[in-house]
Design a protein around this motif. Structure first.
Motif, PDB file in Angstrom:
ATOM      1  N   ALA A 125      -0.102  14.163 -31.395  1.00 36.24           N
ATOM      2  CA  ALA A 125      -0.999  14.332 -32.535  1.00 36.24           C
ATOM      3  C   ALA A 125      -2.415  14.662 -32.085  1.00 36.24           C
ATOM      4  O   ALA A 125      -2.861  14.254 -31.010  1.00 36.24           O
ATOM      5  N   TYR A 126      -3.103  15.406 -32.961  1.00 34.69           N
ATOM      6  CA  TYR A 126      -4.496  15.740 -32.715  1.00 34.69           C
ATOM      7  C   TYR A 126      -5.352  14.503 -32.955  1.00 34.69           C
ATOM      8  O   TYR A 126      -5.187  13.785 -33.949  1.00 34.69           O
ATOM      9  N   LYS A 127      -6.290  14.253 -32.023  1.00 35.39           N
ATOM     10  CA  LYS A 127      -7.201  13.116 -32.175  1.00 35.39           C
ATOM     11  C   LYS A 127      -8.457  13.513 -32.959  1.00 35.39           C
ATOM     12  O   LYS A 127      -9.006  12.710 -33.706  1.00 35.39           O
ATOM     13  N   SER A 128      -8.933  14.718 -32.764  1.00 32.82           N
ATOM     14  CA  SER A 128     -10.128  15.209 -33.451  1.00 32.82           C
ATOM     15  C   SER A 128     -10.040  16.731 -33.588  1.00 32.82           C
ATOM     16  O   SER A 128      -9.181  17.371 -32.976  1.00 32.82           O
ATOM     17  N   ILE A 129     -10.952  17.266 -34.360  1.00 37.57           N
ATOM     18  CA  ILE A 129     -10.957  18.707 -34.602  1.00 37.57           C
ATOM     19  C   ILE A 129     -11.231  19.479 -33.316  1.00 37.57           C
ATOM     20  O   ILE A 129     -10.819  20.642 -33.164  1.00 37.57           O
ATOM     21  N   THR A 130     -11.905  18.818 -32.359  1.00 38.78           N
ATOM     22  CA  THR A 130     -12.220  19.514 -31.103  1.00 38.78           C
ATOM     23  C   THR A 130     -10.982  19.807 -30.273  1.00 38.78           C
ATOM     24  O   THR A 130     -11.021  20.663 -29.381  1.00 38.78           O
ATOM     25  N   ASP A 131      -9.886  19.116 -30.567  1.00 29.77           N
ATOM     26  CA  ASP A 131      -8.648  19.393 -29.842  1.00 29.77           C
ATOM     27  C   ASP A 131      -8.169  20.828 -30.070  1.00 29.77           C
ATOM     28  O   ASP A 131      -7.432  21.386 -29.252  1.00 29.77           O
ATOM     29  N   LEU A 132      -8.583  21.417 -31.166  1.00 28.48           N
ATOM     30  CA  LEU A 132      -8.175  22.797 -31.461  1.00 28.48           C
ATOM     31  C   LEU A 132      -8.770  23.791 -30.472  1.00 28.48           C
ATOM     32  O   LEU A 132      -8.249  24.899 -30.316  1.00 28.48           O
ATOM     33  N   ASN A 133      -9.863  23.399 -29.790  1.00 28.85           N
ATOM     34  CA  ASN A 133     -10.468  24.277 -28.791  1.00 28.85           C
ATOM     35  C   ASN A 133      -9.547  24.502 -27.596  1.00 28.85           C
ATOM     36  O   ASN A 133      -9.748  25.448 -26.826  1.00 28.85           O
ATOM     37  N   LYS A 134      -8.533  23.624 -27.425  1.00 26.54           N
ATOM     38  CA  LYS A 134      -7.607  23.738 -26.308  1.00 26.54           C
ATOM     39  C   LYS A 134      -6.556  24.830 -26.549  1.00 26.54           C
ATOM     40  O   LYS A 134      -5.809  25.170 -25.635  1.00 26.54           O
ATOM     41  N   ASN A 185       1.588  29.063 -35.794  1.00 25.82           N
ATOM     42  CA  ASN A 185       2.665  28.609 -34.905  1.00 25.82           C
ATOM     43  C   ASN A 185       2.109  27.915 -33.664  1.00 25.82           C
ATOM     44  O   ASN A 185       2.676  26.936 -33.162  1.00 25.82           O
ATOM     45  N   ALA A 186       0.978  28.418 -33.161  1.00 31.96           N
ATOM     46  CA  ALA A 186       0.366  27.828 -31.969  1.00 31.96           C
ATOM     47  C   ALA A 186      -0.127  26.412 -32.254  1.00 31.96           C
ATOM     48  O   ALA A 186       0.012  25.501 -31.406  1.00 31.96           O
ATOM     49  N   ILE A 187      -0.716  26.184 -33.455  1.00 26.50           N
ATOM     50  CA  ILE A 187      -1.204  24.846 -33.834  1.00 26.50           C
ATOM     51  C   ILE A 187      -0.047  23.855 -33.892  1.00 26.50           C
ATOM     52  O   ILE A 187      -0.131  22.722 -33.376  1.00 26.50           O
ATOM     53  N   ILE A 188       1.055  24.255 -34.495  1.00 27.79           N
ATOM     54  CA  ILE A 188       2.217  23.365 -34.614  1.00 27.79           C
ATOM     55  C   ILE A 188       2.871  23.142 -33.245  1.00 27.79           C
ATOM     56  O   ILE A 188       3.271  22.013 -32.887  1.00 27.79           O
ATOM     57  N   ALA A 189       2.975  24.202 -32.438  1.00 28.13           N
ATOM     58  CA  ALA A 189       3.607  24.081 -31.118  1.00 28.13           C
ATOM     59  C   ALA A 189       2.796  23.164 -30.200  1.00 28.13           C
ATOM     60  O   ALA A 189       3.367  22.357 -29.429  1.00 28.13           O
ATOM     61  N   TYR A 190       1.460  23.263 -30.260  1.00 29.88           N
ATOM     62  CA  TYR A 190       0.622  22.411 -29.418  1.00 29.88           C
ATOM     63  C   TYR A 190       0.814  20.943 -29.795  1.00 29.88           C
ATOM     64  O   TYR A 190       0.877  20.065 -28.920  1.00 29.88           O
TER      65      TYR A 190
END
Length: 292
Positions: A265-274, A254-259
């Motif tokens: 949109a996510y630009k790179s996989i590193t955005d998940l660190n946020k 849910n957090a991934i979708i809410a962010y």
């Protein structure tokens, strides 16, 4: 005073006569058995001369019965094969019908006599009876099997070592792996579908019941084709698309979708660190399955 006493305890002449008659009758009833025994009863006299013929007849009959019983139960011994021997022949050998039927029940359940000593094991055969029968037991050698041996039947055909791609194989192909049965094959496919495919062999140990010992047994029989991975596009995926994924909790999904909905949109996989509930270890595990 005398007058009242007479009213309560006095009796008439007629009542007095009645009492006399009653006492006489009671006396006669009491004395009747003694009178009968003294004057009328004659004891029966039994003379031994009169019953001798009857006794001799009884003794003769008893001897006849005993002789017949002895002849009936007297065993008739002959050489015999205990396998499939008719009930009548068992009875001839000295068994009762009940004992013979118990042996036939043993045979009906698949029992067989391979050697003489097998007959001794029957509950219907006493040690004394076995000693009497043992010299006459004849089991042909060419019809016997080695005692206490059996033909080993393998539950599954012996498998030869093969190399199987676990990302492409169906359940039947997985059964070619030595050490993998139907249950493990089914679990591997279910877990593969949840993941979207395996990216390394060690992930097989995440399958329920497949421990390090089993993995060591099958490791050299498997290969992984990483091109068969089904990735997750986190810029378009909804909760229903990723809820099967085993590495993320519902809260993390849910957090991934809410962010994404809040920041774009996510630009790179590193955005998940946020996303603060995703640590580097989780991101490292899911990175091969993420598509932007």
């Amino acid at each position: 005073m005398n007058q009242k006493f007479k009213e309560y305890f006095g009796i008439s002449r007629q009542e007095y006569r009645g009492f006399i008659v009653l006492f006489i009758l009671l006396g006669l009833i009491y004395a009747a058995p003694y009178i009968y025994e003294r004057f009328f009863f004659k004891p029966l006299e039994i003379k031994i001369e009169n019953i001798k013929p009857a006794l001799s007849q009884i003794d003769s009959y008893k001897n006849i019965v005993d002789d017949n019983q002895e002849e009936f139960h007297k065993p008739v011994l002959f050489k015999f094969n205990p396998n499939h021997l008719p009930v009548e022949d068992w009875i001839k050998l000295g068994l009762s019908e009940k004992q013979a039927l118990s042996i036939k029940k043993y045979e009906a359940k698949g029992g067989k006599f391979y050697k003489k000593e097998d007959v001794k094991k029957m509950y219907a055969i006493s040690p004394v009876m076995y000693q009497r029968l043992e010299p006459y037991i004849d089991i042909p050698e060419n019809k016997t099997k080695p005692y206490n041996t059996y033909e080993k039947k393998e539950a599954h055909p012996k498998k030869t070592l093969v190399i199987v791609d676990v990302n492409n194989a169906d359940s039947l192909q997985l059964l070619n792996i030595k050490g993998i049965g139907p249950a493990f094959a089914s679990r591997i496919i279910k877990y593969r579908n949840r993941l979207g495919g395996f990216i390394r062999k060690e992930q097989l140990m995440e399958v329920y019941g497949l421990d390090s010992v089993k993995y060591a047994q099958i490791e050299n029989q498997i290969l992984i084709d990483k091109e068969k991975i089904t990735p997750i596009n986190i810029n378009t995926a909804e909760f229903a698309d990723i809820k099967r994924f085993p590495y993320l909790s519902y809260k993390q999904m849910n957090a991934i979708i809410a962010y994404r909905k809040q920041h774009g949109a996510y630009k790179s996989i590193t955005d998940l660190n946020k996303i603060h509930i995703l640590n580097p270890e989780i991101i490292s595990k899911i990175a091969p399955y993420i598509q932007l």
